[in-house]
Design a protein around this motif. Structure first.
Motif, short mmCIF file in Angstrom:
data_model
loop_
_atom_site.label_atom_id
_atom_site.label_comp_id
_atom_site.label_asym_id
_atom_site.label_seq_id
_atom_site.Cartn_x
_atom_site.Cartn_y
_atom_site.Cartn_z
N ASP A 166 -51.54 91.00 65.42
CA ASP A 166 -50.19 91.00 64.87
C ASP A 166 -49.85 89.74 64.09
O ASP A 166 -48.95 89.75 63.24
N GLU A 167 -50.52 88.63 64.37
CA GLU A 167 -50.22 87.35 63.71
C GLU A 167 -51.53 86.61 63.44
O GLU A 167 -52.22 86.23 64.36
N LYS A 168 -51.86 86.44 62.17
CA LYS A 168 -53.12 85.79 61.80
C LYS A 168 -52.99 84.28 62.02
O LYS A 168 -52.26 83.61 61.29
N PRO A 169 -53.67 83.72 63.02
CA PRO A 169 -53.51 82.29 63.32
C PRO A 169 -54.19 81.41 62.27
O PRO A 169 -55.05 81.85 61.50
N PHE A 170 -53.80 80.12 62.29
CA PHE A 170 -54.42 79.11 61.44
C PHE A 170 -55.44 78.31 62.24
O PHE A 170 -55.18 77.93 63.38
N LEU A 171 -56.57 78.03 61.62
CA LEU A 171 -57.57 77.13 62.19
C LEU A 171 -57.52 75.82 61.41
O LEU A 171 -57.70 75.81 60.20
N LEU A 172 -57.27 74.71 62.11
CA LEU A 172 -57.20 73.39 61.48
C LEU A 172 -58.24 72.48 62.12
O LEU A 172 -58.19 72.22 63.33
N SER A 173 -59.19 71.99 61.33
CA SER A 173 -60.26 71.14 61.83
C SER A 173 -59.88 69.67 61.74
O SER A 173 -59.20 69.25 60.80
N HIS A 181 -59.61 87.43 60.44
CA HIS A 181 -58.76 87.24 61.61
C HIS A 181 -57.98 85.91 61.60
O HIS A 181 -57.04 85.76 62.39
N PHE A 182 -58.38 84.97 60.74
CA PHE A 182 -57.76 83.64 60.75
C PHE A 182 -57.56 83.13 59.32
O PHE A 182 -58.32 83.47 58.41
N HIS A 183 -56.53 82.29 59.15
CA HIS A 183 -56.41 81.47 57.95
C HIS A 183 -57.17 80.17 58.23
O HIS A 183 -57.00 79.55 59.28
N CYS A 184 -58.00 79.74 57.30
CA CYS A 184 -58.76 78.51 57.51
C CYS A 184 -59.19 77.92 56.16
O CYS A 184 -59.12 78.58 55.13
N ALA A 185 -59.62 76.67 56.21
CA ALA A 185 -60.07 75.99 54.99
C ALA A 185 -61.31 76.68 54.43
O ALA A 185 -62.15 77.18 55.19
N HIS A 186 -61.43 76.67 53.10
CA HIS A 186 -62.60 77.27 52.46
C HIS A 186 -62.69 76.77 51.03
O HIS A 186 -61.75 76.16 50.50
N ILE A 187 -63.81 77.03 50.42
CA ILE A 187 -63.99 76.77 48.98
C ILE A 187 -64.28 78.09 48.30
O ILE A 187 -65.29 78.75 48.61
N ARG A 205 -47.47 76.76 55.47
CA ARG A 205 -46.40 77.46 54.74
C ARG A 205 -46.86 77.99 53.39
O ARG A 205 -46.24 78.89 52.83
N SER A 206 -47.93 77.41 52.84
CA SER A 206 -48.39 77.82 51.51
C SER A 206 -48.85 79.28 51.46
O SER A 206 -48.90 79.88 50.39
N ILE A 207 -49.18 79.84 52.61
CA ILE A 207 -49.59 81.25 52.66
C ILE A 207 -48.42 82.15 52.31
O ILE A 207 -48.59 83.23 51.73
#
Length: 397
Positions: free
Chosen positions: A80-87, A106-112, A315-317
């Motif tokens: 129901d809510e796509k979590p954020f992964l912050l390294s 399943h997650f929002h996370c950093a990528h190139i 918030r940028s999402i």
């Protein structure tokens, strides 16, 4: 409610992210502490999880990317809510990137550029230097040292003194980083290293550094924000060698040349995520040292100054975070990393008096917080106990 998972092995950097996110929004924060071996139930928990913003603690082993991915999918995914992964460190960023195809649904996370493996490739310090040169930065000369059949080969042309470090950020251990004044010293260091290590190393031209700087920012793949420059005024010792203990955050000089180059570099690689860059003034010129594709502990000093980069990323999402808002520092402020300074006190590099002096001179404390002070109080108890034990040992010797 938003869900945020903060991963890494450094409690101080995790705490900076925990507070940056927790102070900005209503969210559920899970900490994934990266460890070499899973702790026993009776072992002391890390101090950052005492923050009022943390809801849950999980453990994952370093250097086991598939196991971390399985843990995140099992324990943290939410339909129901796509979590954020912050390294908060290179290892956790690497592990996420090597499983990006499994995690991204399943997650929002950093990528190139939304491609698995590209962020990991850019942890190569030689590749970083090439990119930096393309965008007008000065860099020191460097040579790659490959391990073949259990032995490192030393290429011709290395100048001495040189500085030995890992080629890949996620494989670097500070124990191996050092100045070497001759080929004989380099051979000796590589010989010891080859007994338990096979990953490539890098020998870098050694030049005396006059001043050290850092910049931190957020990029969404197109737009980029760098709120100012960090000047390192005092660094840690021993294990914390090179880590900022006391520093100043400020606007860049009027022409903005350094931040402009940095933004062009980060935009060119297509990064979505937080980043920080190490720079050094050498012979009056600014040199690029390294790009870290993650947050830094001193980033919380910018949060306390009104520029919350982790919150911007989240918030940028859903919204435009780049336009109609001020993303530049309005004033110059100093900060102290109490953990680095107190660890130095325990290890005998500093005095309690010096700790108090640095803390008194700082506008911002990265650990102590009137609104969320349990982590700092716990750390102080631990540090003072270690300090007393060390003093007793010294007396009994």
């Amino acid at each position: 409610m938003r869900k945020v998972i903060i991963l890494g092995s450094n409690p101080m950097t995790r705490l900076s992210l925990i507070r940056s996110v927790g102070e900005a929004m209503d969210c559920e924060i899970t900490v994934v502490a990266m460890v070499f071996s899973l702790p026993k139930s009776w072992e002391r928990k890390p101090v950052d999880i005492l923050s009022k913003y943390v809801g849950r603690l999980l453990y994952a082993q370093k250097f086991k990317a598939d196991a971390l991915c399985d843990l995140l999918l099992r324990e943290c995914a939410d339909k129901d809510e796509k979590p954020f992964l912050l390294s908060t460190d290179d290892d956790s960023a690497y592990q996420i990137d090597t499983n990006l195809d499994r995690l991204r649904p399943h997650f929002h996370c950093a990528h190139i550029r939304n491609k698995q493996g590209l962020l990991s490739q850019l942890m190569n310090k030689q590749l970083q230097k090439q990119k930096a040169c393309e965008h007008g930065f000065r860099v020191t000369s460097s040579w790659i040292l490959e391990n073949k059949d259990g032995h490192y080969t030393i290429p011709d042309g290395i100048t001495y003194p040189c500085y030995l470090k890992g080629l890949m950020s996620h494989q670097t251990k500070k124990d191996y980083q050092r100045r070497l004044d001759s080929r004989e010293q380099l051979e000796e260091s590589l010989s010891r290293l080859s007994e338990h290590c096979s990953y490539p190393m890098m020998a870098e031209e050694y030049l005396e550094v006059e001043k050290e700087y850092g910049i931190i920012g957020f990029c969404d793949g197109r737009e980029c924000v760098i709120p100012g420059v960090t000047e390192l005024l005092d660094s840690g010792h021993g294990y914390h060698k090179g880590v900022s203990a006391f520093g100043r955050i400020r606007k860049e000089r009027a022409d903005g040349e350094i931040t402009s180059k940095a933004m062009e570099l980060v935009r060119s690689i297509g990064l979505f995520g937080l980043f920080n860059m190490d720079l050094a003034e050498i012979n009056g010129e600014m040199y690029f040292i390294e790009l870290n594709l993650r947050f830094a502990a001193y980033g919380y000093a910018f949060t306390k100054s009104g520029i919350n980069l982790p919150a911007m990323m989240i918030r940028s999402i859903e919204e435009d975070v780049f336009h109609g808002q001020n993303h530049s520092l309005n004033s110059e402020r100093t900060y102290v990393n109490e953990k680095v300074v107190l660890d130095d006190v325990v290890d005998g590099f500093r005095s309690i008096k010096e700790f108090k002096r640095l803390k008194a001179n700082a506008d911002i404390c990265l650990m102590e917080s009137p609104d969320d002070n349990k982590p700092y109080k716990a750390f102080m108890r631990i540090a003072m106990l270690q300090y007393v034990k060390q003093r007793i040992k010294n007396v009994l010797r």
